[in-house]
Design a protein around this motif. Sequence first.
Motif, PDB file in Angstrom:
ATOM      1  N   ALA A  24       1.171  -1.228  -0.092  1.00 18.03           N
ATOM      2  CA  ALA A  24      -0.331   0.187  -0.133  1.00 18.03           C
ATOM      3  C   ALA A  24       1.142   1.834  -0.256  1.00 18.03           C
ATOM      4  N   LEU A  25       0.793   2.082  -0.781  1.00 19.97           N
ATOM      5  CA  LEU A  25       0.545   3.637  -0.398  1.00 19.97           C
ATOM      6  C   LEU A  25      -0.054   4.126   0.098  1.00 19.97           C
ATOM      7  N   ILE A  26      -0.067   5.246   1.301  1.00 15.74           N
ATOM      8  CA  ILE A  26      -0.565   6.139   2.291  1.00 15.74           C
ATOM      9  C   ILE A  26       0.806   7.563   2.416  1.00 15.74           C
ATOM     10  N   ASN A  27      -0.879   8.169   2.498  1.00 13.35           N
ATOM     11  CA  ASN A  27      -0.516   9.939   2.299  1.00 13.35           C
ATOM     12  C   ASN A  27      -1.146  10.094   3.692  1.00 13.35           C
ATOM     13  N   VAL A  28      -0.664  11.310   4.431  1.00 17.37           N
ATOM     14  CA  VAL A  28      -0.916  11.310   5.914  1.00 17.37           C
ATOM     15  C   VAL A  28      -1.524  12.697   5.750  1.00 17.37           C
ATOM     16  N   LEU A  29      -2.665  12.189   5.772  1.00 17.47           N
ATOM     17  CA  LEU A  29      -3.371  14.366   5.828  1.00 17.47           C
ATOM     18  C   LEU A  29      -3.579  14.589   7.093  1.00 17.47           C
ATOM     19  N   SER A  30      -2.561  15.758   7.527  1.00 10.80           N
ATOM     20  CA  SER A  30      -3.093  16.469   8.804  1.00 10.80           C
ATOM     21  C   SER A  30      -2.353  17.543   9.134  1.00 10.80           C
ATOM     22  N   THR A  31      -3.593  18.333   9.501  1.00 10.02           N
ATOM     23  CA  THR A  31      -3.348  20.131   9.587  1.00 10.02           C
ATOM     24  C   THR A  31      -3.809  20.778  11.105  1.00 10.02           C
ATOM     25  N   GLY A  32      -3.596  21.828  10.542  1.00 12.18           N
ATOM     26  CA  GLY A  32      -4.442  22.562  12.237  1.00 12.18           C
ATOM     27  C   GLY A  32      -5.611  24.033  11.765  1.00 12.18           C
ATOM     28  N   SER A  33      -5.673  23.912  10.012  1.00 12.45           N
ATOM     29  CA  SER A  33      -6.143  24.376   9.657  1.00 12.45           C
ATOM     30  C   SER A  33      -7.477  23.596   8.499  1.00 12.45           C
ATOM     31  N   GLY A  72      -2.658  -4.656 -12.525  1.00 10.35           N
ATOM     32  CA  GLY A  72      -1.423  -5.701 -12.458  1.00 10.35           C
ATOM     33  C   GLY A  72      -2.280  -6.402 -11.561  1.00 10.35           C
ATOM     34  N   PRO A  73      -1.381  -7.383 -11.231  1.00  8.30           N
ATOM     35  CA  PRO A  73      -1.044  -8.716 -10.381  1.00  8.30           C
ATOM     36  C   PRO A  73      -0.766  -7.742  -8.949  1.00  8.30           C
ATOM     37  N   GLU A  74       0.463  -7.335  -8.970  1.00  2.47           N
ATOM     38  CA  GLU A  74       0.899  -7.007  -7.561  1.00  2.47           C
ATOM     39  C   GLU A  74       0.297  -5.681  -7.274  1.00  2.47           C
ATOM     40  N   SER A  75      -0.554  -5.435  -7.695  1.00  2.00           N
ATOM     41  CA  SER A  75      -1.453  -3.903  -7.762  1.00  2.00           C
ATOM     42  C   SER A  75      -0.777  -3.139  -6.239  1.00  2.00           C
ATOM     43  N   LEU A  76      -0.324  -1.577  -6.164  1.00  2.00           N
ATOM     44  CA  LEU A  76      -0.739  -0.895  -4.492  1.00  2.00           C
ATOM     45  C   LEU A  76      -2.156  -1.040  -4.263  1.00  2.00           C
ATOM     46  N   ARG A  77      -2.301  -0.699  -3.028  1.00  2.00           N
ATOM     47  CA  ARG A  77      -3.679  -0.291  -2.135  1.00  2.00           C
ATOM     48  C   ARG A  77      -3.177   1.358  -1.897  1.00  2.00           C
ATOM     49  N   PHE A  78      -4.189   2.198  -2.523  1.00  2.00           N
ATOM     50  CA  PHE A  78      -3.862   3.962  -2.090  1.00  2.00           C
ATOM     51  C   PHE A  78      -4.452   4.170  -1.034  1.00  2.00           C
ATOM     52  N   VAL A  79      -4.140   4.432   0.308  1.00  2.00           N
ATOM     53  CA  VAL A  79      -4.964   5.042   1.241  1.00  2.00           C
ATOM     54  C   VAL A  79      -4.351   6.090   1.855  1.00  2.00           C
ATOM     55  N   PRO A  89     -16.943  16.910   5.547  1.00  2.00           N
ATOM     56  CA  PRO A  89     -17.582  15.836   4.817  1.00  2.00           C
ATOM     57  C   PRO A  89     -16.823  15.748   2.940  1.00  2.00           C
ATOM     58  N   GLU A  90     -16.915  17.188   2.555  1.00  2.00           N
ATOM     59  CA  GLU A  90     -15.944  17.157   0.981  1.00  2.00           C
ATOM     60  C   GLU A  90     -14.467  16.476   0.365  1.00  2.00           C
ATOM     61  N   ASP A  91     -13.985  16.745   1.546  1.00  2.00           N
ATOM     62  CA  ASP A  91     -12.869  16.731   2.158  1.00  2.00           C
ATOM     63  C   ASP A  91     -12.543  15.182   1.893  1.00  2.00           C
ATOM     64  N   PHE A  92     -13.291  14.653   2.529  1.00  2.00           N
ATOM     65  CA  PHE A  92     -13.543  13.124   2.283  1.00  2.00           C
ATOM     66  C   PHE A  92     -13.711  13.071   1.171  1.00  2.00           C
ATOM     67  N   MET A  93     -14.917  13.933   0.482  1.00  2.00           N
ATOM     68  CA  MET A  93     -15.570  13.245  -0.940  1.00  2.00           C
ATOM     69  C   MET A  93     -14.342  12.924  -1.928  1.00  2.00           C
ATOM     70  N   LEU A  94     -13.118  13.898  -1.896  1.00  2.00           N
ATOM     71  CA  LEU A  94     -12.310  14.637  -2.949  1.00  2.00           C
ATOM     72  C   LEU A  94     -12.070  13.277  -2.861  1.00  2.00           C
ATOM     73  N   VAL A  95     -11.184  12.862  -2.112  1.00  2.00           N
ATOM     74  CA  VAL A  95     -10.138  11.325  -2.228  1.00  2.00           C
ATOM     75  C   VAL A  95     -11.306   9.536  -2.302  1.00  2.00           C
ATOM     76  N   GLU A  96     -12.337   9.343  -1.368  1.00  2.00           N
ATOM     77  CA  GLU A  96     -12.434   7.943  -1.569  1.00  2.00           C
ATOM     78  C   GLU A  96     -12.507   7.460  -2.745  1.00  2.00           C
ATOM     79  N   ASP A  97     -13.400   8.328  -3.891  1.00  2.00           N
ATOM     80  CA  ASP A  97     -12.963   7.675  -5.309  1.00  2.00           C
ATOM     81  C   ASP A  97     -11.958   6.792  -5.923  1.00  2.00           C
ATOM     82  N   VAL A  98     -10.284   7.693  -5.524  1.00  2.00           N
ATOM     83  CA  VAL A  98      -9.239   7.280  -5.894  1.00  2.00           C
ATOM     84  C   VAL A  98      -8.651   6.547  -4.597  1.00  2.00           C
ATOM     85  N   SER A  99      -8.726   6.653  -3.363  1.00  2.00           N
ATOM     86  CA  SER A  99      -8.393   6.031  -2.502  1.00  2.00           C
ATOM     87  C   SER A  99      -8.634   5.773  -1.168  1.00  2.00           C
ATOM     88  N   GLU A 100      -9.051   4.163  -0.281  1.00  2.00           N
ATOM     89  CA  GLU A 100      -9.337   3.554   0.367  1.00  2.00           C
ATOM     90  C   GLU A 100      -8.900   4.996   1.625  1.00  2.00           C
TER      91      GLU A 100
END
Lengths: 173, 257
Positions: free
Chosen positions: B178-187, B211-218, B230-241
């Motif tokens: 899996a590839l993971i991007n951490v979303l953390s901010t204060g504003s 492909g067979p060795e596909s990566l999961r996006f988180v 809610p819009e922040d989650f909607m932006l990424v929910e279709d392209v990642s978990e």
Amino acid sequence: MKYKLLLSRADYTCRISLLFNGSMNQGEYEALMSDTTKRIDRHINWTEDEDHSPAVSFLVEVLSDPAYPLYAKGYLNRAAHKLTYVLIHRAEGRIYSLDLGKDHRNPDGALIGEKHKHRWSEQTGVKEAYVPEDITAAMHHPADVWEQFCAEANLIHDGNMNSPPSEQLDMML
Amino acid sequence: MNPTPCDYIAENMGELFDCSPLGGYTRIRTPYLYPDGDVIDLFLSQIDGGSSTLTDLGETLGWLRTQTVSERKTDRQRHLIEDVCLTHGVELYRGMLMLRVKNLDDMAEAISRLSQAALRVSDLWFTFRNQAAASINDEVEEFLADREIGFERGERLVGRSGRTWRVDFHTRTTEKSALINVLSTGSRPSARRLAEHTLATWHDLSNLRLGPESLRFVSLFDDELNIWAPEDFMLVEDVSEIAYWSRKDEFVELLTS
């Protein structure tokens, strides 16, 4: 005109770095503290912490036109007779606070007393405190102290501060 | 007439400790300081049947709480606090550091132990996120290591557009990578920009999901602060978990299933 433009750019750069970089300079700090658009648009409720300690606290976001990542926090420990109000910058940590009921010693060794205020500085962070003459309300009146704290911090609170829940320390010790 | 705790302190511990009655306690003002210079106070409950309690009344953890927007301690911080308590023979009860004092002759040793514990616990301030030494990515790294999940941090990958993207973590387990991007901010304004940046990252790297060795996006959201719309989650929910840092077990399940 050119001078005005340069100032405007400097101000812009200053705000951008404060919003995103997290390394503040004194000018940025003073700009943040003197900004009169800082505001809290909700009622404040004191709640227990995760440990169910004798203290109660609150955390609220501080809104502002420049969108500073700023929060206000309150801490009241009636058993220990201590009250603290704090402004916390998400990247810098605590940048401004008022303490009642606890003593403080400055880096030069001077004891400041049980009523003191910390202001952030580039040199010492929040290690230096002074006696705030503008705070006259007592620790037992947290809403009155809050009002005075907001006044000096140029913070508008558009809401109420509700009374803290009753103390339940006897069964703890 | 029996000596009071204040009498004992005045006679045996010198002028560095100041003693006074406060509410139902005896407040002992120590010469020790929290990292910002505030003075450490300890409190002694009334002697009751030959034993009393010496405590900080929760002030040490309270001091820590007022340094950060975080409302919860991390697992690592909890572990460090437990370690300090073990070293100094101090009990942590409802956020208070405390120990029992059987008689006045034990007072000096008890005050010394509890003061040391308060000093060391308050030094956890240096592990906070707004200090240079720590960030949420450090916490995630530590968490992955604890769970024995193999990972690479800060890997650079080239997207379909030719642009290079830096992802926070690339994990590998027996079942899936899996590839993971951490979303953390204060504003809130930067929260939206962060979600948009993550959307762009996942979109441009989408060839790696094939492909067979596909990566999961988180997309791992730091939900410690309630700043995500809610819009922040909607932006990424279709392209990642989507995963939440407050629900670590679900996060692990996502990486290992």
